[in-house]
Every structure is written in C-alpha cells, then in structure tokens.
Write a protein that holds these residues in place. Sequence first.
Motif, PDB file in Angstrom:
ATOM      1  N   GLU A  43     -15.120  27.723 -22.609  1.00  0.00           N
ATOM      2  CA  GLU A  43     -13.854  27.666 -22.485  1.00  0.00           C
ATOM      3  C   GLU A  43     -13.506  26.374 -21.783  1.00  0.00           C
ATOM      4  O   GLU A  43     -13.713  26.454 -20.482  1.00  0.00           O
ATOM      5  N   PHE A  44     -12.510  25.351 -22.516  1.00  0.00           N
ATOM      6  CA  PHE A  44     -12.567  24.197 -21.692  1.00  0.00           C
ATOM      7  C   PHE A  44     -11.018  24.187 -21.008  1.00  0.00           C
ATOM      8  O   PHE A  44     -10.158  24.652 -22.112  1.00  0.00           O
ATOM      9  N   TRP A  45     -10.692  23.640 -20.030  1.00  0.00           N
ATOM     10  CA  TRP A  45      -9.231  23.676 -19.691  1.00  0.00           C
ATOM     11  C   TRP A  45      -8.817  22.271 -19.780  1.00  0.00           C
ATOM     12  O   TRP A  45      -9.497  21.308 -19.687  1.00  0.00           O
ATOM     13  N   ASN A  46      -7.219  22.228 -19.738  1.00  0.00           N
ATOM     14  CA  ASN A  46      -6.634  20.949 -20.323  1.00  0.00           C
ATOM     15  C   ASN A  46      -5.761  20.277 -18.896  1.00  0.00           C
ATOM     16  O   ASN A  46      -5.030  21.028 -18.342  1.00  0.00           O
ATOM     17  N   VAL A  47      -5.948  19.129 -18.825  1.00  0.00           N
ATOM     18  CA  VAL A  47      -4.927  18.476 -17.567  1.00  0.00           C
ATOM     19  C   VAL A  47      -3.594  18.349 -18.106  1.00  0.00           C
ATOM     20  O   VAL A  47      -2.720  18.400 -16.974  1.00  0.00           O
ATOM     21  N   ARG A  48      -3.210  18.878 -19.231  1.00  0.00           N
ATOM     22  CA  ARG A  48      -1.894  19.196 -19.656  1.00  0.00           C
ATOM     23  C   ARG A  48      -1.283  20.381 -18.937  1.00  0.00           C
ATOM     24  O   ARG A  48      -0.185  20.576 -18.604  1.00  0.00           O
ATOM     25  N   ASP A  49      -2.082  21.329 -18.704  1.00  0.00           N
ATOM     26  CA  ASP A  49      -1.622  22.670 -18.233  1.00  0.00           C
ATOM     27  C   ASP A  49      -2.216  22.765 -16.712  1.00  0.00           C
ATOM     28  O   ASP A  49      -1.557  23.806 -16.123  1.00  0.00           O
ATOM     29  N   ARG A  50      -3.101  22.341 -16.348  1.00  0.00           N
ATOM     30  CA  ARG A  50      -3.297  22.567 -14.942  1.00  0.00           C
ATOM     31  C   ARG A  50      -3.923  21.249 -14.309  1.00  0.00           C
ATOM     32  O   ARG A  50      -4.410  20.000 -14.917  1.00  0.00           O
ATOM     33  N   ALA A  51      -4.116  21.513 -12.756  1.00  0.00           N
ATOM     34  CA  ALA A  51      -4.277  20.230 -11.827  1.00  0.00           C
ATOM     35  C   ALA A  51      -5.927  20.149 -11.939  1.00  0.00           C
ATOM     36  O   ALA A  51      -6.617  20.909 -12.428  1.00  0.00           O
ATOM     37  N   LEU A  52      -6.413  18.987 -12.134  1.00  0.00           N
ATOM     38  CA  LEU A  52      -7.720  18.441 -12.146  1.00  0.00           C
ATOM     39  C   LEU A  52      -8.597  19.352 -11.111  1.00  0.00           C
ATOM     40  O   LEU A  52      -9.608  19.740 -11.433  1.00  0.00           O
ATOM     41  N   ALA A  53      -8.278  19.279  -9.942  1.00  0.00           N
ATOM     42  CA  ALA A  53      -8.917  20.210  -8.991  1.00  0.00           C
ATOM     43  C   ALA A  53      -9.169  21.594  -9.261  1.00  0.00           C
ATOM     44  O   ALA A  53     -10.423  22.098  -9.158  1.00  0.00           O
ATOM     45  N   ASP A  54      -8.410  22.290  -9.665  1.00  0.00           N
ATOM     46  CA  ASP A  54      -8.423  23.595 -10.340  1.00  0.00           C
ATOM     47  C   ASP A  54      -9.335  23.906 -11.203  1.00  0.00           C
ATOM     48  O   ASP A  54     -10.219  24.512 -11.414  1.00  0.00           O
ATOM     49  N   ILE A  55      -9.298  22.717 -12.183  1.00  0.00           N
ATOM     50  CA  ILE A  55     -10.197  22.947 -13.401  1.00  0.00           C
ATOM     51  C   ILE A  55     -11.549  22.592 -12.982  1.00  0.00           C
ATOM     52  O   ILE A  55     -12.568  23.316 -13.375  1.00  0.00           O
ATOM     53  N   TRP A  56     -11.943  21.380 -12.072  1.00  0.00           N
ATOM     54  CA  TRP A  56     -13.053  21.333 -11.482  1.00  0.00           C
ATOM     55  C   TRP A  56     -13.810  22.484 -10.759  1.00  0.00           C
ATOM     56  O   TRP A  56     -15.012  22.828 -10.976  1.00  0.00           O
ATOM     57  N   MET A  57     -12.868  23.138 -10.083  1.00  0.00           N
ATOM     58  CA  MET A  57     -13.617  24.451  -9.210  1.00  0.00           C
ATOM     59  C   MET A  57     -13.626  25.508 -10.327  1.00  0.00           C
ATOM     60  O   MET A  57     -14.600  26.171  -9.972  1.00  0.00           O
ATOM     61  N   ASN A  58     -12.402  25.756 -11.107  1.00  0.00           N
ATOM     62  CA  ASN A  58     -12.367  27.000 -11.606  1.00  0.00           C
ATOM     63  C   ASN A  58     -12.776  27.399 -12.894  1.00  0.00           C
ATOM     64  O   ASN A  58     -12.828  28.503 -13.560  1.00  0.00           O
ATOM     65  N   SER A  59     -12.811  26.177 -13.806  1.00  0.00           N
ATOM     66  CA  SER A  59     -12.826  26.388 -15.186  1.00  0.00           C
ATOM     67  C   SER A  59     -14.024  27.125 -15.582  1.00  0.00           C
ATOM     68  O   SER A  59     -15.301  26.575 -15.176  1.00  0.00           O
TER      69      SER A  59
END
Length: 374
Positions: free
Chosen positions: A273-289
């Motif tokens: 499951e990949f998260w998108n920078v349109r929806d979330r901050a990059l730091a959140d994605i890096w830490m938690n996706s």
Amino acid sequence: MASDGDQTVYKPLGLLAELTHRCPLGCPYCSNPPALDRRDDELDAVTWARVFREAAALGVLQVHLSGGEPGARRDLVEIVAAARTAGLYSNLITSGVGLTTATLGKLADAGLDHVQISIQDSIAASADKIAGYDGAFARKNALGREVVRLGLPLTINVVVHRANIERIPDMVDRALALGATRVEIAHAQYYGWALKNRAALMPRRDQVERAAVQVEDLRRLHQGRIVIDAVVPDYYARFPKPCVGGWGRRSLNVTPSGRVLPCHAAESITGLEFWNVRDRALADIWMNSPACRAFRGTDWMPEPCASCSRRDIDFGGCRCQAFALTGNAAATDPVCQFSPAHHLVADLAADQADVPYDYRRQITRAALAKADTA
Ligand code: SF4
Ligand code: FES
C-alpha cells in the motif's frame, strides 16, 4: 534517526523525483513500470516545490530529477528553481533528447547543480537502435558538450548489456571526450522493461568477467581524469547488492502522480500500500506508510538472512528481485548463493535469445518539441 518499535527509522538522504513517465526514447531496459503514469495525473510544480521543502526538512540532501525524460515538462525550470530554494543539491537525469541548449542555460541559471546523461553505445547506429530513436546519439553528444561549456559537472551513465558490453573502453573514451568528470557503468537490472527483455539483454558469463577486468584496467589508466563507478551484474554474482541501501532506509522515490515508493520498482510487488504526497506530508509517509515499513530493518527477514553475518551489509538483497523470481518479496534474494532459490538465477542467466526488443511506449517528436518551449 528515530526508533519506531522494532524499526529504526533513518533520515533519507536522496529523493528520486520522477517528474514524468513521458520520454522520446524507448530503451528496452527502462526502469519505469510497464504501466506508465499519464500526463494529466502528473504533480504540478507547486506540489513538487512543497515536496522538496518537506524532503529537505526530513533530511534529504540531494534530489535526482528524473523521468521518463524530465525535459518533457514545460515547467522544468520552475521545478529546478524550487529544488534550489529548498536547499537541495539537484541532479538532472536526462536522456539528452528533448532538452534544447536554451532550456539547459535556463536550468543552469535556476540553480541546477549537476547533469547526468545516458549513452547507449559508442557507435551511433547501435546507440540509436538501443534507444529506439534515430539521431539520439548525436543529440546526446551535443547536449553533453553544452553541459560542460556551461560549467556544470557531467556524469555519463552507461547501461551495459549484451549489445554493448564489448565496447566499455570506447564508451569511457566517449565520456572523456565530452569532458565528463564521472562515468557510471551499470549492468542492466532486471525489473520493469528489462525483465520483459531479459533474454535479449543478458550478457554471457565470459563477457561479464572480461568487462570486470576492463573496468579495473580503465580505472588505473584514467585515474585522476575521470571517476569510474561500476554496478556489478546481479545474475553472475555470489552475493546480492544492498539494493537502495536497504528498504526504507536512506532513499525514497516519488512517482509522477505522487505515490511514495521505497525504491523505483516497488510497485512491481503486488499487495503493498503506497501513500501519496497529495494526501499526506512526506515525513508521515516515510515514517508510517505500509510500503515504507514493509521491509524496513531486519525483523522481516527469513532464514538464511535472519542469522547471516551479512544481513546488515546487503540487507537481504533486493525485494523486487526476490518477488520477481520467487513470488515472495520477503524471500532471500535468489542472487545470494545461500538462497534456496539460487538455481533460478543460473537458469535465467543461461536463457539468452537474439530476439527483437520489446520497446516501451514513446512520446512523439512533435509532442516533445511542443514541451520544450520553456
Ligand atoms: Fe545477504 Fe541474506 Fe545472503 Fe546473508 S543470506 S548474504 S543476508 S542475502
Ligand atoms: Fe526494489 Fe531492489 S529494486 S528493492
């Protein structure tokens, strides 16, 4: 560095920004996915600028502006300026086709730090055939000369496979003639389009062994004139490469439409499951996706990796290759001599056939000319 339960989360140092999947060339080893992002799904320059600011805040030092062909973006100058404003060192990875010298000058003025141009061969006819584009060789050489004239550092990138492996010294000579400060000799990695074309691209073992000796000789011969980096071919190795420096560890990739990947081929692994920078901050994605966490650290490792002394050196190899060859992304990379599936690699390396390349879809010259009006 932060500790998150069983996973240590390091700061990423490098961001690969895939600005577009559009490209005038059709290289049979292209690392783009077989299903390409559409132009109308691409992130705009304002969003890229926000991603660059967030990346810098996260610890990223370098942004690699890649594609497809980044020159297909009409707003490339604006994007380069945004990287400079964010304080990132910017490296433009270009085919050399699709950028005019006028645009290159504007990119330099906007703060571009470095240019990397790929060449397909040292012989024009062969290079154009591999690229699937008549005249590509001449245009790459012209742009390379202009990069050096503008005072920008130039790296020449060479992807090595059966059609050009005999001419590594000539390709290094070409890089020297252009005034490059570095040449990267990388054997094709079999994901994406290269996986489709594996039998046509795979070199023989004797060719690979000769090439390794040549690279060492060339390093001695040209010491002090040009830096020669080499990426060894997986299929003839005993141990795998530490792919992307470890999954979710030191680098990340943002696709043209904004999905964040731990490596450029991660979408080839089904079920992530990949998260998108349109929806979330990059730091959140890096830490938690889920995708970034999937193979971070060592707890996910099966045997023989789990108790292996090399597990913090190669991180179990490449997850995408493990998935492509075994169907299990958590398996030990079959390139490893300790992998129970190691025999697959030898079988596939022997599977060579002089068949026509399956070229990736290209954009037309007319569309490209329209794009480069910056
Ligand atoms: Fe690397 Fe795993 Fe092989 Fe050990 S067993 S060398 S950690 S891939
Ligand atoms: Fe994805 Fe190696 S290319 S982990």
